[in-house]
Every structure is written in C-alpha cells, then in structure tokens.
Design a protein around this motif. Structure first.
Motif, short mmCIF file in Angstrom:
data_model
loop_
_atom_site.label_atom_id
_atom_site.label_comp_id
_atom_site.label_asym_id
_atom_site.label_seq_id
_atom_site.Cartn_x
_atom_site.Cartn_y
_atom_site.Cartn_z
N GLN A 126 0.85 -1.21 0.00
CA GLN A 126 0.00 0.00 0.00
C GLN A 126 0.88 1.25 0.00
N PHE A 129 2.47 1.80 -3.39
CA PHE A 129 1.58 2.33 -4.43
C PHE A 129 1.24 3.80 -4.19
N PHE A 130 1.04 4.16 -2.91
CA PHE A 130 0.72 5.56 -2.66
C PHE A 130 1.93 6.46 -2.89
N MET A 133 2.23 7.87 -6.27
CA MET A 133 1.31 8.96 -6.60
C MET A 133 2.05 10.23 -7.01
N PHE A 136 2.55 10.15 -10.59
CA PHE A 136 1.27 10.29 -11.28
C PHE A 136 0.81 11.75 -11.25
N THR A 139 2.76 13.74 -13.94
CA THR A 139 2.30 13.58 -15.33
C THR A 139 0.92 14.21 -15.53
N ALA A 140 0.07 14.10 -14.48
CA ALA A 140 -1.26 14.72 -14.58
C ALA A 140 -1.13 16.24 -14.66
N ARG A 143 -0.02 17.41 -18.06
CA ARG A 143 -1.12 17.41 -19.03
C ARG A 143 -2.07 18.58 -18.77
N ALA B 141 -6.59 1.26 -1.94
CA ALA B 141 -5.35 1.14 -2.73
C ALA B 141 -5.37 -0.15 -3.56
N VAL B 145 -5.40 -0.56 -7.74
CA VAL B 145 -4.43 -1.34 -8.51
C VAL B 145 -5.14 -2.38 -9.38
N GLN B 148 -7.14 -0.67 -12.14
CA GLN B 148 -6.19 -0.13 -13.14
C GLN B 148 -5.84 -1.21 -14.17
N ASP B 167 -7.75 9.62 -2.81
CA ASP B 167 -6.52 9.89 -3.57
C ASP B 167 -6.22 8.80 -4.60
N GLU B 168 -6.71 7.58 -4.33
CA GLU B 168 -6.42 6.47 -5.25
C GLU B 168 -7.00 6.71 -6.63
N LEU B 170 -6.25 8.90 -8.65
CA LEU B 170 -5.22 9.28 -9.62
C LEU B 170 -4.62 8.06 -10.32
N LEU B 171 -4.48 6.96 -9.59
CA LEU B 171 -3.94 5.73 -10.21
C LEU B 171 -4.84 5.28 -11.36
N GLU B 174 -5.12 8.31 -14.26
CA GLU B 174 -3.91 8.41 -15.06
C GLU B 174 -3.78 7.23 -16.03
N ALA B 177 -5.93 8.15 -18.85
CA ALA B 177 -5.39 9.31 -19.57
C ALA B 177 -4.16 8.93 -20.39
#
Lengths: 222, 250
Positions: A126, A129-130, A133, A136, A139-140, A143, B141, B145, B148, B167-168, B170-171, B174, B177
């Motif tokens: 976890q 993965f966070f 962010m 991410f 890149t966001a 754009r 989370a 995943v 995604q 917040d997840e 964005l995964l 994106e 996108a």
C-alpha cells in the motif's frame, strides 16, 4: 395476478426500507432508548448480511481469476492471487484450538500467518503504491498545464504562484510577496471554490439519500 | 449518550423540508414532459456509449468507486448504480454489458442484480454473465491497482468512473489518460476534483454526479431532485448572506 404479486413485493420492499430508514434517522435526532436499541439491532443484521455478501464476493474473485487461467490471460498473476488467498484464508478461518498445539499460533484471524500477510505484505505494498502517486501527480499536472484554454492558463498561473510561494530556500531572495500571494490563492479563491463544491455535494447527497429512503430510487427492485 | 440536541433537530428540520419540496416537485415534474437541461459533456458522452463501443468490438469499463452501500458514501455509490442502470439498459438489448469493478461485496450483488434484470427484460437472461461485475478488493489502494489492470486491458475503449474516490483516483484516472481512451469521471470528494480535471475532459464537477439520473433516465423523480437541490441552494445562500450581514453590522 403476477402483476399484483410484483406490486405487493415492491410495496413490501418500500415499507421495509422506509421504516428502517426513518427509525435510524429518528434515533439520531430523538433521545429514545427503544429507537437506539432498534438501531443497534439493524447494525447487527447489516454485519451478518455483509459477511454473507463477502463470501459471495470471494467466490466472484475466484471465478474471475479461474476464467482468466482457463483463457490463458495473465495466468501467473491470477495463480499468485489464488495461492495468496488460500495461504491467508485457510489458516485465517481455522480456530487455534482445532489444530495441533504447536501450530495454534499460526491459525485464526489474528494468527501469525494473517498478521504477517498484513504487516509485511499488504502494508508495504500500500505504501509503495501511494508513494507512486507523486509521479502520477507530475504527469497529470504536465497534461493539465498545457495551455489549451483560458481556464488552463489561470490554473497554470495559480500553480506557479503556489509553487513559488512554497519555496523555503533562503538564497538571498525575498520570497514573502510570493508567500503572501500563495496564501491569498489558497485561502480566498481556492477555499471559496472548494466550499461551493462541498455545499453542492452535501445537497446532492441529502437529496439522493432521501430518494433511497422514500423508495423513489430502488437499486434492489424494478 | 446523544450530542447537543440543536444539531440533530436542525438536521431533521432540513430533511423534512427537503421531503416536502421533493413531493411537490415530483408532482410538478409528472405534469411536464419538457426538461431543459444545460449540456454536461460527460452525460452527453455516456448516452449511446455502449452502442458505439459494441460496434467497434471493444469494452467499456465502469468503476463504481472505492466505497460501498451502507456507509456514509452510499449516495455516491447509488449515483454510480444509476449510471450502471442506464448502461445496462443500453447494452442488454444486444447482449452487451460493461465490465464493472467494485470495492464492496454488497455493491457487487446489487450491480449484478441490475445487469441481470436488464437482460431479463430484453429476454436475454441466458446471455448474462455474473463475472461482468468484478469485486476487486475492499481496500481503496488494492482496489485502484486491480481496477487499473482492467483499464489497461487492450479491448477497453472507454473508462467511466462514478462514485466515491479518494486519492487512489489518480492511479485509475492516469491509467486511462495515458492510454488516451475516452474518460468520464465524477466523485463526491472535493480533493479529487482537480485530479479529475487533470485526467479527463469530461469530468463531473461536485454535485453533477448526483444529476446522473435526471440526465440519463429523465425520470420525473430525478428531475424533481435537481429542483429541490436548487431551492435548498438558494435558501443556503440567503442564510449565509444574512448571517454575514448580521455579523458585520450587528
């Protein structure tokens, strides 16, 4: 006849939903012991229903990944998922008393296998993965800041002001005008916009909730 | 045991007012057939979306968010289900359904039921596949995943995300996108709004998520809901203005 039965079934569902919703709502507003007890009973029932739903959810996960293995799509990941599931689930549902004493520490939902999986597999994954962010977001932002419209231009200007105002480096430059500008952007236009959106969401949530409560929206029947 | 009584009673009063307004506007909406709405790009794109993607032999991914039914985000999940109902009706006629991902087992059961009933109404119950609705994981989370992975599938041509996201988001946003697929997104979380704007040209702002029923189904009850929201908003603005005036000059 079938039409009448269907109407009766629908009516029963609406009455159950409406009465349950009104009881729970009133239990928050009125100081009444019977209402509070009823609310607790409903919560207990919900927990039981969720437990059964979770079992069906597990079957769904196994079926989806079983099909993937059959179709040879992402076989390795699906196999890992099923094996990891069994490795945690089987010891997790076993009672420590039902296994030989030397294995009793491994079994049960708080046993060492389940604890190990949560502490050393799930939590680090976890966190990983966070932490991704940040990339991410980058890149966001790249754009979003391409100037294609007046709104995108304003967004870019605001972002630059906030970035400059957040700089803490003391390299002989007086950043205070940028800090003031950043504080103004964050506290006035950004805060006003966020509060406006939040009030709209609250009203939307209230009315959507009422539709469910009054049986106007019935996800559980036609 | 109970908090101060002023707050719950005020809440109850607002609820009663909203119920009365809803009843009145529902009656009014039943008498009219014309519903002038301002165009919202996301809803315009959702209309006929399944037909267009089915023609190209590809798939639509629909995420119902990382929350479920029965918690404080039930209203957002319910808005997601409204979108699913619209998609189910669009696709069931030709035995086609979106790939739906959920993070809550109860939401999974309700979503499966919505798809099944849409197939049943068109006489194609045998074509229904329960695995078109996929429970990914209850943890946000882990859900992001797993979902995604679904978005990254080659055959997914459009990604629709309606429900509660943290917040997840964005995964997921994106992923869509970067693949440059059509994305329509809406969440009830203020913090996620800028992320949605950055990842999609068709983002629903704030309460627009709750207008899904009115825009996609045109049911009078949903149209009435929009009117109730508008009246309550005007009242709220009036209260804020009066409070500011009293505070300033009082």
């Amino acid at each position: 006849m079938a039409g009448n039965l269907k109407r009766l079934y629908r009516l029963i569902l609406i009455v159950i939903t409406l009465s349950t919703g009104v009881i729970v709502l009133l239990s928050f507003a009125v100081q009444s012991e019977p209402l509070r007890v009823l609310r607790s009973v409903f919560v207990e029932w919900t927990v039981i229903v969720v437990a059964f739903a979770l079992l069906l959810g597990i079957l769904n996960v196994l079926r989806v990944h079983g099909q993937r293995i059959q179709k040879r799509q992402g076989v390795v990941f699906s196999l890992i998922l099923i094996m990891a599931f069994l490795a945690v689930f089987v010891p997790g549902i076993m009672s420590p008393d039902s296994v030989p004493p030397r294995f009793s520490g491994l079994a049960g939902p708080t046993g060492s296998i389940a604890s190990f999986a949560f502490q050393y597999v799930q939590r680090p994954l976890q966190a990983t993965f966070f932490s991704l962010m940040a990339f991410f977001v980058l890149t966001a932002a790249w754009r979003a800041f391409r100037i294609r419209s007046a709104a995108a231009f304003i967004m870019l200007v605001a972002a630059v002001v906030v970035l400059l105002g957040s700089i803490k480096l003391s390299i002989g430059i007086d950043w205070s005008p940028f800090t003031d500008a950043r504080n103004w952007v964050m506290n006035v236009p950004a805060m006003a916009g966020a509060r406006g959106i939040l009030l709209g969401i609250v009203l939307g949530t209230l009315v959507a909730g009422l539709r469910l409560l009054l049986g106007i929206d019935r996800p559980y029947s036609d | 045991m109970w908090p101060s009584q002023t707050e719950p009673v005020a809440t109850l009063a607002i609820v009663v007012l909203a119920v009365l307004l809803l009843g009145w506007f529902v009656r009014r909406a039943h008498k009219t057939t014309e519903f002038p709405f301002r165009p919202i790009a996301a809803f315009q794109a959702m209309q006929g979306l399944l037909g267009r993607t089915a023609e190209s032999g590809r798939k639509v991914h629909l995420s119902l968010g990382s929350s479920g039914l029965g918690d404080e985000q039930t209203a957002a999940a319910s808005a997601g289900l409204t979108v699913l109902r619209s998609f189910a009706e669009q696709g069931a006629a030709f035995g086609y359904s979106p790939v739906v991902t959920v993070a809550d087992p109860i939401l999974m059961l309700v979503a499966q039921d919505i798809l099944y009933r849409a197939y049943q109404r068109t006489g194609l119950a045998a074509s229904y596949r329960s695995t078109d609705v996929r429970l990914i994981a209850p943890d946000p989370a882990a859900y992001a995943v797993g979902a995604q992975e679904e978005i990254n599938q080659e055959q997914v041509a459009a990604n629709v995300m309606t429900g509660h996201f943290g917040d997840e988001y964005l995964l997921l946003g994106e992923a869509g996108a970067q693949r440059e697929i059509t994305q329509m997104v809406g969440s009830n979380t203020v913090e996620v709004q800028p992320l949605m704007m950055a990842t999609s040209d068709r983002a629903l702002m704030g309460e627009e998520l709750f207008a899904a029923g009115a825009y996609l189904t045109r049911r009078p009850e949903h149209v009435a809901s929009l009117h109730v929201q508008d009246v309550l908003r005007v009242l709220l603005v009036a209260v804020i203005v009066v409070a500011v005036v009293i505070k300033t000059f009082g």
